[in-house]
Write a protein that holds these residues in place. Structure first.
Motif, mmCIF file in Angstrom:
data_model
loop_
_atom_site.group_PDB
_atom_site.id
_atom_site.type_symbol
_atom_site.label_atom_id
_atom_site.label_comp_id
_atom_site.label_asym_id
_atom_site.label_seq_id
_atom_site.Cartn_x
_atom_site.Cartn_y
_atom_site.Cartn_z
ATOM 1 N N ILE A 164 33.440 45.265 41.427
ATOM 2 C CA ILE A 164 33.596 46.012 42.678
ATOM 3 C C ILE A 164 34.729 45.428 43.522
ATOM 4 N N LEU A 165 34.818 44.109 43.598
ATOM 5 C CA LEU A 165 35.872 43.492 44.403
ATOM 6 C C LEU A 165 37.258 43.793 43.841
ATOM 7 N N VAL A 166 37.409 43.654 42.524
ATOM 8 C CA VAL A 166 38.715 43.931 41.915
ATOM 9 C C VAL A 166 39.091 45.401 42.116
ATOM 10 N N ALA A 167 38.147 46.298 41.873
ATOM 11 C CA ALA A 167 38.426 47.724 42.016
ATOM 12 C C ALA A 167 38.703 48.104 43.465
ATOM 13 N N SER A 168 38.068 47.415 44.408
ATOM 14 C CA SER A 168 38.283 47.744 45.819
ATOM 15 C C SER A 168 39.730 47.500 46.231
ATOM 16 N N PHE A 169 40.311 46.400 45.757
ATOM 17 C CA PHE A 169 41.696 46.111 46.107
ATOM 18 C C PHE A 169 42.676 47.014 45.358
#
Length: 557
Positions: A164-169
């Motif tokens: 989720i963190l990688v995809a959010s950026f």
């Protein structure tokens, strides 16, 4: 964003399956064990409205990243916990992280789709994911607890947090909304509603042990009501309120929130009591119990798919009413489980009926509560519908599980066999849950029917129109009376005369003359055609400097 919903709601059920093992391993008492799930509900429900509003004011991706990071760190702490205090503290922090990330994710979802049809599909995916994750939590909880360790019901969040963190950026724009000055922020309102919600959820989760009629419970409940009432008075008087009360004028929003409170109180109770019935009465293992929930996910998926396709045709009200009644029928079926029951005739039919109803309700209320919300209030609306879910879960555990416990304790006092006393108690609690779903259906029946036309304010349902290519037909331009300004060089039309009446001519050299109404309409028509078309070659373009006055009084060159 749907992965955020899955991870959040998965946590609500996956931990419940592991509670007996956690109690043995960390030496919890019966009273303190309830705070493993309740601590999460407490801070989640308490900070939701503040988290949703901060997402609108400070930036949704910021809150999503911060909340998801906190959720991941606290999950790691819970998985490594070696004592009661560390585990409960980690669960409190998890709730704060969820209160930040979930409304931010839902508001990103609702503001990322600019046509009504796309928004309905996106909210349908969110609602279906939330419903499926409840059943998946029971499955994963059983498998991980039986085959690996109870600690993995928390560790399983870590890879999802990383994705989720990688995809959010990579996928989410980092918008920077202009936040009001600190002196204009509604600090009093934030404190009142956070304190009121924390106290309210605390009363709900603690009342079964303390007793509903005790002075302590009644005093705490009165205090929560006073704080919430003071919050409402503050919002009416504040120039920049934390929760603008005008939000509740949006068609179908508050009815959807109330419906979800009652519906999820019943559905969450069903998961809790039926799981206990299979493990404590039928003596199924945790992994077998989890696997037996797999058919429920099929029913939920079918209901969610039907709801997503049905909303553009019939609106949200028929779907929510039908789903609530189906859910009531399924839970009522489950309330008749016998002491010597078996899965196929006694559990599976009610579970499938209930699952279809759950899918319809979840998709319907998400669209009704979020579809018509303007973009600058999306985080707040997302926090309201999420808060209704958390309040519903706490309310279900407080009321319906209490009904079951009181019935069981009374029967045990009369020397009834343990398994029979448990079963009769479960029946009482599930019967109350089915009645709550009937009440939810009545409320939904009287609510406005939110249709696609009520959703996505400012959206355009028209698909991009084909752009005329060279030599092809052009859109029909508006006709103007003879002698008025025309549109020289418009493809597909002969240029009309541009004669300018004498009284329209400028008296000073180089001074533009006032624009005529037909010319203004012509420029407006061109710009509308340009906006509706795909920006390809041969698109008719009106430069910003091309004003109607220049068409009526063109330069000499």
């Amino acid at each position: 964003m749907c992965a955020v919903a899955f991870m959040d709601l998965l946590d609500g059920t996956i931990v419940n399956v592991a509670l007996p093992v956690i109690r043995t391993d960390l030496h919890f008492s019966v009273q303190s064990l309830q705070w493993v799930p309740s601590a999460y509900l407490l801070t989640y429900g308490g900070f939701l409205l503040l988290g949703g509003r901060l997402a609108d004011l400070l930036g949704r991706r910021r809150l999503l990243v911060a909340g998801t990071s906190l959720f991941g760190i606290s999950s790691l702490v819970c998985g490594l916990a070696g004592s009661e205090g560390v585990l409960i503290g980690g669960r409190l922090a998890q709730g704060v992280g969820a209160a930040m990330m979930t409304p931010a994710a839902l508001s990103i979802l609702t503001t990322s789709f600019h046509t009504r049809g796309d928004r309905v599909k996106a909210l349908g995916a969110w609602g279906g994911m939330g419903a499926v994750s409840g059943a998946s939590g029971v499955l994963f909880g059983g498998v991980l607890t039986s085959e690996v360790s109870w600690r993995w019901v928390f560790f399983v969040n870590l890879p999802m947090v990383a994705v989720i963190l990688v995809a959010s950026f990579r996928l989410v724009d980092g918008e920077r909304p202009k936040a009001p000055p600190l002196r204009d922020f509604d600090m009093v309102g934030a404190g009142l509603i956070t304190g009121g919600m924390l106290l309210l959820v605390y009363v709900l989760v603690n009342a079964p042990n303390a007793g509903w009629g005790t002075a302590r419970t009644l005093g705490e409940l009165a205090g929560a009501v006073v704080l919430i009432v003071l919050f409402l008075f503050n919002e009416q008087r504040h120039s920049n309120p934390l929760v603008p009360l005008s939000l509740f004028k949006i068609k179908g929003l508050w009815e959807a929130d109330v419906t979800q409170v009652l519906a999820w109180a019943a559905f969450y109770t069903m998961f809790f009591l039926v799981t206990l019935y299979m493990e404590e009465v039928l003596r199924y293992s945790a992994i077998r119990t989890g696997l037996l929930y797999l058919p429920l996910t099929v029913g939920i998926g079918l209901g969610a798919g039907v709801a997503t396709k049905g909303i553009p045709k019939i609106g949200t009200r028929p779907l929510i009413v039908t789903g609530a009644l189906l859910g009531a029928a399924g839970v009522f079926w489950l309330s008749r489980v016998p002491v010597d029951g078996t899965y196929l005739p006694d559990i599976l039919p009610g579970m499938m009926i209930m699952g279809a109803g759950l899918g319809l309700v979840m998709v319907g209320v998400q669209n009704a509560a979020n579809g018509g919300v303007p973009a600058d209030k999306a985080g707040l609306a997302a926090s309201l519908i999420t808060a209704s879910f958390q309040l519903g879960a706490a309310l279900g555990l407080a009321i319906f599980v209490s009904l079951a416990t009181v019935r069981t304790n009374h029967l045990l006092a009369t020397h009834t066999q343990h398994s029979e006393a448990l079963t009769l108690g479960f029946q009482r609690g599930l019967l109350g849950a089915s009645i709550a779903l009937v009440i939810a259906a009545v409320i939904a029946l009287r609510a406005p029917n939110v249709r696609v036309a009520d959703m996505a304010p400012g959206a355009d349902d028209n698909q991009a129109r084909p752009v005329p290519v060279a030599g092809g037909p052009a859109p029909e331009a508006p006709a103007f009376p003879a002698g008025r300004a025309g549109l020289p060089g418009l493809p597909g039309r002969a240029a009309e005369g541009t004669a300018v009446p004498a009284h329209r001519k400028s008296t000073l050299p180089g001074t533009p003359a006032p624009a005529s109404q037909p010319a203004e309409r012509a420029v407006g028509w061109l710009r509308r055609q340009q906006e509706r078309s795909t920006p390809l070659a041969h698109t008719v373009t009106v430069p910003p400097q091309c004003q109607a006055s220049q068409l009526t009084n063109p330069p000499a060159s």
